[in-house]
Motif scaffolding. Structure first.
Motif, PDB file in Angstrom:
ATOM      1  N   ILE A   6      47.895  18.748   9.551  1.00  0.00           N
ATOM      2  CA  ILE A   6      47.152  17.504   9.776  1.00  0.00           C
ATOM      3  C   ILE A   6      47.937  16.559  10.681  1.00  0.00           C
ATOM      4  CG2 ILE A   6      46.248  15.421   8.662  1.00  0.00           C
ATOM      5  CD1 ILE A   6      45.558  17.290   6.247  1.00  0.00           C
ATOM      6  N   THR A   7      49.231  16.424  10.431  1.00  0.00           N
ATOM      7  CA  THR A   7      50.073  15.558  11.265  1.00  0.00           C
ATOM      8  C   THR A   7      50.087  16.042  12.711  1.00  0.00           C
ATOM      9  OG1 THR A   7      51.454  14.979   9.368  1.00  0.00           O
ATOM     10  CG2 THR A   7      52.405  14.620  11.558  1.00  0.00           C
ATOM     11  N   THR A   8      50.193  17.349  12.903  1.00  0.00           N
ATOM     12  CA  THR A   8      50.179  17.921  14.253  1.00  0.00           C
ATOM     13  C   THR A   8      48.863  17.612  14.948  1.00  0.00           C
ATOM     14  OG1 THR A   8      51.671  19.713  13.616  1.00  0.00           O
ATOM     15  CG2 THR A   8      50.336  20.074  15.584  1.00  0.00           C
ATOM     16  N   LEU A   9      47.759  17.812  14.254  1.00  0.00           N
ATOM     17  CA  LEU A   9      46.448  17.530  14.845  1.00  0.00           C
ATOM     18  C   LEU A   9      46.275  16.047  15.151  1.00  0.00           C
ATOM     19  CD1 LEU A   9      44.267  19.906  12.673  1.00  0.00           C
ATOM     20  CD2 LEU A   9      44.876  20.191  15.083  1.00  0.00           C
ATOM     21  N   GLU A  10      46.716  15.183  14.259  1.00  0.00           N
ATOM     22  CA  GLU A  10      46.630  13.739  14.495  1.00  0.00           C
ATOM     23  C   GLU A  10      47.407  13.348  15.751  1.00  0.00           C
ATOM     24  OE1 GLU A  10      46.170  11.804  10.046  1.00  0.00           O
ATOM     25  OE2 GLU A  10      48.168  12.288  10.775  1.00  0.00           O
ATOM     26  N   THR A  11      48.572  13.929  15.916  1.00  0.00           N
ATOM     27  CA  THR A  11      49.410  13.621  17.081  1.00  0.00           C
ATOM     28  C   THR A  11      48.727  14.070  18.373  1.00  0.00           C
ATOM     29  OG1 THR A  11      51.407  13.842  15.748  1.00  0.00           O
ATOM     30  CG2 THR A  11      51.667  14.021  18.144  1.00  0.00           C
ATOM     31  N   ILE A  12      48.185  15.270  18.376  1.00  0.00           N
ATOM     32  CA  ILE A  12      47.554  15.816  19.581  1.00  0.00           C
ATOM     33  C   ILE A  12      46.275  15.061  19.931  1.00  0.00           C
ATOM     34  CG2 ILE A  12      46.384  17.861  20.511  1.00  0.00           C
ATOM     35  CD1 ILE A  12      48.504  19.500  18.853  1.00  0.00           C
ATOM     36  N   ILE A  13      45.452  14.828  18.929  1.00  0.00           N
ATOM     37  CA  ILE A  13      44.154  14.201  19.152  1.00  0.00           C
ATOM     38  C   ILE A  13      44.273  12.684  19.265  1.00  0.00           C
ATOM     39  CG2 ILE A  13      41.848  13.883  18.123  1.00  0.00           C
ATOM     40  CD1 ILE A  13      42.227  16.672  16.869  1.00  0.00           C
ATOM     41  N   GLN A  14      45.363  12.137  18.767  1.00  0.00           N
ATOM     42  CA  GLN A  14      45.629  10.700  18.773  1.00  0.00           C
ATOM     43  C   GLN A  14      44.594   9.927  17.944  1.00  0.00           C
ATOM     44  OE1 GLN A  14      46.063   9.626  22.905  1.00  0.00           O
ATOM     45  NE2 GLN A  14      48.071  10.585  23.017  1.00  0.00           N
ATOM     46  N   LYS A  15      44.268  10.518  16.791  1.00  0.00           N
ATOM     47  CA  LYS A  15      43.383   9.869  15.827  1.00  0.00           C
ATOM     48  C   LYS A  15      43.926  10.149  14.441  1.00  0.00           C
ATOM     49  CE  LYS A  15      39.101  10.036  18.412  1.00  0.00           C
ATOM     50  NZ  LYS A  15      37.693  10.420  18.400  1.00  0.00           N
ATOM     51  N   LYS A  16      43.739   9.212  13.553  1.00  0.00           N
ATOM     52  CA  LYS A  16      44.177   9.362  12.169  1.00  0.00           C
ATOM     53  C   LYS A  16      43.099  10.123  11.397  1.00  0.00           C
ATOM     54  CE  LYS A  16      47.044   8.227   8.848  1.00  0.00           C
ATOM     55  NZ  LYS A  16      48.103   9.147   8.620  1.00  0.00           N
ATOM     56  N   ALA A  17      43.509  11.132  10.665  1.00  0.00           N
ATOM     57  CA  ALA A  17      42.577  11.919   9.866  1.00  0.00           C
ATOM     58  C   ALA A  17      42.136  11.142   8.639  1.00  0.00           C
ATOM     59  CB  ALA A  17      43.234  13.222   9.434  1.00  0.00           C
ATOM     60  N   ILE A  18      40.893  11.317   8.278  1.00  0.00           N
ATOM     61  CA  ILE A  18      40.379  10.782   7.016  1.00  0.00           C
ATOM     62  C   ILE A  18      40.441  11.939   6.024  1.00  0.00           C
ATOM     63  CG2 ILE A  18      38.395   9.811   5.819  1.00  0.00           C
ATOM     64  CD1 ILE A  18      37.502   8.740   8.610  1.00  0.00           C
ATOM     65  N   ILE A  19      41.318  11.820   5.051  1.00  0.00           N
ATOM     66  CA  ILE A  19      41.575  12.925   4.130  1.00  0.00           C
ATOM     67  C   ILE A  19      40.880  12.661   2.804  1.00  0.00           C
ATOM     68  CG2 ILE A  19      43.365  14.227   2.921  1.00  0.00           C
ATOM     69  CD1 ILE A  19      45.254  13.350   5.227  1.00  0.00           C
ATOM     70  N   ASN A  20      40.113  13.630   2.366  1.00  0.00           N
ATOM     71  CA  ASN A  20      39.396  13.551   1.102  1.00  0.00           C
ATOM     72  C   ASN A  20      40.048  14.547   0.139  1.00  0.00           C
ATOM     73  OD1 ASN A  20      37.609  13.491  -1.013  1.00  0.00           O
ATOM     74  ND2 ASN A  20      35.845  14.189   0.162  1.00  0.00           N
ATOM     75  N   TYR A  21      40.988  14.054  -0.646  1.00  0.00           N
ATOM     76  CA  TYR A  21      41.703  14.923  -1.588  1.00  0.00           C
ATOM     77  C   TYR A  21      40.779  15.328  -2.731  1.00  0.00           C
ATOM     78  CZ  TYR A  21      46.017  13.601   0.746  1.00  0.00           C
ATOM     79  OH  TYR A  21      46.999  13.422   1.667  1.00  0.00           O
ATOM     80  N   GLY A  54      50.159  25.497  21.288  1.00  0.00           N
ATOM     81  CA  GLY A  54      48.904  26.235  21.402  1.00  0.00           C
ATOM     82  C   GLY A  54      47.705  25.365  21.073  1.00  0.00           C
ATOM     83  N   ILE A  55      47.804  24.579  20.016  1.00  0.00           N
ATOM     84  CA  ILE A  55      46.705  23.680  19.641  1.00  0.00           C
ATOM     85  C   ILE A  55      46.509  22.615  20.717  1.00  0.00           C
ATOM     86  CG2 ILE A  55      46.004  21.893  17.981  1.00  0.00           C
ATOM     87  CD1 ILE A  55      45.520  24.719  16.987  1.00  0.00           C
ATOM     88  N   ALA A  56      47.594  22.090  21.267  1.00  0.00           N
ATOM     89  CA  ALA A  56      47.487  21.086  22.326  1.00  0.00           C
ATOM     90  C   ALA A  56      46.784  21.666  23.558  1.00  0.00           C
ATOM     91  CB  ALA A  56      48.871  20.555  22.700  1.00  0.00           C
ATOM     92  N   LYS A  57      47.141  22.891  23.936  1.00  0.00           N
ATOM     93  CA  LYS A  57      46.491  23.531  25.084  1.00  0.00           C
ATOM     94  C   LYS A  57      45.008  23.785  24.806  1.00  0.00           C
ATOM     95  CE  LYS A  57      50.526  25.799  27.060  1.00  0.00           C
ATOM     96  NZ  LYS A  57      50.440  25.181  28.386  1.00  0.00           N
ATOM     97  N   MET A  58      44.685  24.233  23.592  1.00  0.00           N
ATOM     98  CA  MET A  58      43.291  24.480  23.232  1.00  0.00           C
ATOM     99  C   MET A  58      42.489  23.176  23.243  1.00  0.00           C
ATOM    100  SD  MET A  58      40.683  24.430  20.733  1.00  0.00           S
ATOM    101  CE  MET A  58      41.610  23.657  19.449  1.00  0.00           C
ATOM    102  N   TYR A  59      43.081  22.101  22.727  1.00  0.00           N
ATOM    103  CA  TYR A  59      42.396  20.810  22.697  1.00  0.00           C
ATOM    104  C   TYR A  59      42.138  20.306  24.121  1.00  0.00           C
ATOM    105  CZ  TYR A  59      41.369  15.936  21.683  1.00  0.00           C
ATOM    106  OH  TYR A  59      40.782  14.701  21.616  1.00  0.00           O
ATOM    107  N   THR A  60      43.115  20.432  24.993  1.00  0.00           N
ATOM    108  CA  THR A  60      42.946  20.022  26.391  1.00  0.00           C
ATOM    109  C   THR A  60      41.834  20.824  27.044  1.00  0.00           C
ATOM    110  OG1 THR A  60      45.263  19.376  26.563  1.00  0.00           O
ATOM    111  CG2 THR A  60      44.103  19.827  28.628  1.00  0.00           C
ATOM    112  N   TRP A  61      41.835  22.142  26.836  1.00  0.00           N
ATOM    113  CA  TRP A  61      40.792  23.002  27.392  1.00  0.00           C
ATOM    114  C   TRP A  61      39.420  22.586  26.866  1.00  0.00           C
ATOM    115  CZ3 TRP A  61      37.462  26.083  24.563  1.00  0.00           C
ATOM    116  CH2 TRP A  61      36.611  26.891  25.317  1.00  0.00           C
TER     117      TRP A  61
END
Length: 70
Positions: A6-21, A54-61
């Motif tokens: 989640i932290t990795t995705l938040e950093t790449i996408i530059q958005k805070k995740a809304i987590i529903n535990y 890899g996730i950063a490259k996929m997100y950019t694509w």
């Protein structure tokens, strides 16, 4: 671990995740034994990127594809 993902995705996408535990379900795995050793040995598999790159490259694509589709 899921929090690292989640932290990795938040950093790449530059958005805070809304987590529903929620409570774990009985069918949820408490542990995984994921391993690419067999693929390396039998197929010569060798990842070219670490997970975050890899996730950063996929997100950019993906973003470029969505912009071009408009």
């Amino acid at each position: 671990y899921i929090k690292d993902l989640i932290t990795t995705l938040e950093t790449i996408i530059q958005k805070k995740a809304i987590i529903n535990y929620q409570e774990p379900k009985p069918e949820d795995s408490a542990i995984t034994f994921a391993n690419v050793t067999k693929a390396k040995d039998l197929l010569g598999y060798c990842p070219r990127f670490n997970f975050a790159d890899g996730i950063a490259k996929m997100y950019t694509w993906y973003r470029e594809e969505m912009l071009n589709a408009s």
